[in-house]
Design an enzyme around this catalytic site. Structure first.
Site, PDB file in Angstrom:
ATOM      1  CB  CYS A   1       0.184   1.907  -6.138  1.00 45.30           C
ATOM      2  SG  CYS A   1      -1.513   1.550  -5.646  1.00 45.30           S
TER       3      CYS A   1
ATOM      4  CB  CYS B   1      -5.712  -9.675   3.663  1.00 46.01           C
ATOM      5  SG  CYS B   1      -4.830  -8.133   3.943  1.00 46.01           S
TER       6      CYS B   1
ATOM      7  CB  CYS C   1      -4.921  -9.712   7.532  1.00 45.28           C
ATOM      8  SG  CYS C   1      -3.524  -8.664   7.093  1.00 45.28           S
TER       9      CYS C   1
ATOM     10  CB  CYS D   1       2.893   3.836  -3.919  1.00 43.62           C
ATOM     11  SG  CYS D   1       2.473   4.311  -2.229  1.00 43.62           S
TER      12      CYS D   1
ATOM     13  CB  CYS E   1      -4.676   6.177  -3.063  1.00 43.74           C
ATOM     14  SG  CYS E   1      -3.584   6.368  -1.641  1.00 43.74           S
TER      15      CYS E   1
ATOM     16  CB  CYS F   1       1.293  -8.783   7.691  1.00 41.63           C
ATOM     17  SG  CYS F   1       1.489  -9.261   5.970  1.00 41.63           S
TER      18      CYS F   1
ATOM     19  NE  ARG G   1       1.093 -13.974   5.222  1.00 39.84           N
ATOM     20  CZ  ARG G   1       0.460 -14.960   5.852  1.00 39.84           C
ATOM     21  NH1 ARG G   1      -0.029 -15.978   5.178  1.00 39.84           N
ATOM     22  NH2 ARG G   1       0.296 -14.914   7.160  1.00 39.84           N
TER      23      ARG G   1
HETATM   24  S1  SF4 Z   1       0.077   1.534  -2.325  1.00 36.68           S
HETATM   25 FE1  SF4 Z   1      -1.477   2.564  -3.600  1.00 36.68          FE
HETATM   26  S2  SF4 Z   1      -3.292   2.578  -2.306  1.00 36.68           S
HETATM   27 FE2  SF4 Z   1      -1.561   2.161  -0.943  1.00 36.68          FE
HETATM   28  S3  SF4 Z   1      -0.910   4.164  -0.204  1.00 36.68           S
HETATM   29 FE3  SF4 Z   1       0.309   3.757  -2.048  1.00 36.68          FE
HETATM   30  S4  SF4 Z   1      -0.867   4.718  -3.731  1.00 36.68           S
HETATM   31 FE4  SF4 Z   1      -2.240   4.528  -1.970  1.00 36.68          FE
END
Ligand code: SF4
Length: 327
Positions: free
Chosen positions: A59, A96, A128, A56, A52, A188, A260
């Site tokens: 992540c 989900c 979901c 984040c 990705c 959600c 949740r």
């Molecule tokens: S949480 Fe992870 S997968 Fe989702 S947008 Fe952020 S970096 Fe990308």
């Protein structure tokens, strides 16, 4: 009473009550609005993993961090449906699908996701998806394919957001939630604690959720599971009391929402999870993986349900169909 005019100060007063008093209040409200002892079991499957472009900080799927996650392109429709059926057979009523995308693109992958949505919907489960940002047109297509809910977490407060993500804005999050809401798909949205935020940030995030024009039907409360290679790899574990405060406050503010108990269960004892259910949590994610991070296994969860006398909740979708059939 359901309110969405909460003031920050009022939320602060709730959040800082002595913890047992807060749990008592939340449990009382929970009893008024929901069937206590019923906990919905959901399954979350990563249908497209890693690679990705976003940043984040929590992540492991962000391409820029060096983690153990192996990137994998979108799974085949059949494979996803096989997983959904297995989840259904082991007691999940909500399925989900998560894709590590910044946003949905109108391409073949999205067409395949629409097929997955149709297939899971036909199994009678609440379906979901969490696919990143989306436009009103894409929300419409998902709705028409049978999507029941769309997950898009706020993650944290507006103030703390740029410490966690710099590749998009808080307002982008809110725009996506609005697009979902307008399409008629249920919303959600929740967040993660333990990412270096202050208690004020936690209160502020709950304030944003509880003052949306309509409360999200589903509010996941996650405890960070730090992953080696991500900027938050060394964050300290949040205590159960921090989770209980978040869950109980969410329950008081948004009485009807499914709250949740999501990521972080793997580091909690059965007693700690029981406290969270008492405080108003009424859903868990089953299966030994939550996207890419570890989660308690189905056998452990079944033992917990038996020990605590919990009943798995029917899907809302089935309940709605049964109600229609009565008239
Ligand atoms: S949480 Fe992870 S997968 Fe989702 S947008 Fe952020 S970096 Fe990308």
């Amino acid at each position: 009473m359901i309110r969405n005019d909460w003031k920050l100060e009022e939320i602060k007063d709730i959040f800082y009550k002595p913890v047992l008093e807060l749990v008592y209040e939340a449990a009382t409200i929970h009893r008024q609005y929901n069937e206590t002892g019923e906990v919905q079991v959901c399954t979350l499957l990563s249908v497209k993993t890693g690679g990705c472009a976003e940043d984040c900080a929590y992540c492991p799927q962000a391409a820029r961090y060096h983690t153990n996650v192996k990137a994998q392109k979108l799974l085949a429709v059949d494979e996803v449906l096989k997983n959904a059926l297995e989840a259904k057979e082991s007691g999940s009523t909500r399925f989900c699908m998560g894709a590590a995308w910044r946003e949905i693109r109108d391409n073949r992958d999205f067409d395949n996701v629409l097929e997955m949505v149709k297939g899971v919907n036909n199994m009678g489960m609440e379906v979901c998806a969490t696919l990143g940002m989306l436009t009103p047109e894409q929300a419409e297509k998902l709705k028409n394919a049978g999507l029941y809910a769309y997950n898009h977490n706020l993650d944290t407060s507006a103030d703390h957001y740029d410490q966690i993500i710099t590749t998009r804005k808080y307002s982008d999050r809110l725009d996506t939630l609005e697009n979902v809401r307008k399409s008629g798909i249920s919303v959600c949205s929740g967040g993660i604690i333990g990412m270096g935020e202050t208690e004020y940030d936690r209160i502020s995030m709950l304030h944003t959720l509880a003052t949306l024009p309509q409360h999200p039907e589903s509010v996941p409360v996650n405890a960070l599971v730090p992953v080696e290679g991500t900027p938050l790899e060394n964050q300290e574990k949040v205590s159960v009391w921090e989770m209980v405060r978040m869950i109980a406050t969410a329950r008081v503010l948004m009485p009807k929402a499914m709250v949740r108990l999501s990521a972080g269960r793997v580091r909690m004892t059965t007693e700690e999870q029981a406290l969270c259910f008492l405080a108003g949590a009424n859903s868990i994610f089953a299966g030994d993986k939550l996207l890419t991070t570890p989660n308690p296994g189905t056998i452990e969860d079944k033992a917990m349900f038996q020990l605590l006398g919990l009943k798995p909740r029917k899907s809302f979708k089935i309940e709605e169909l049964e109600e229609i059939a009565l008239y």
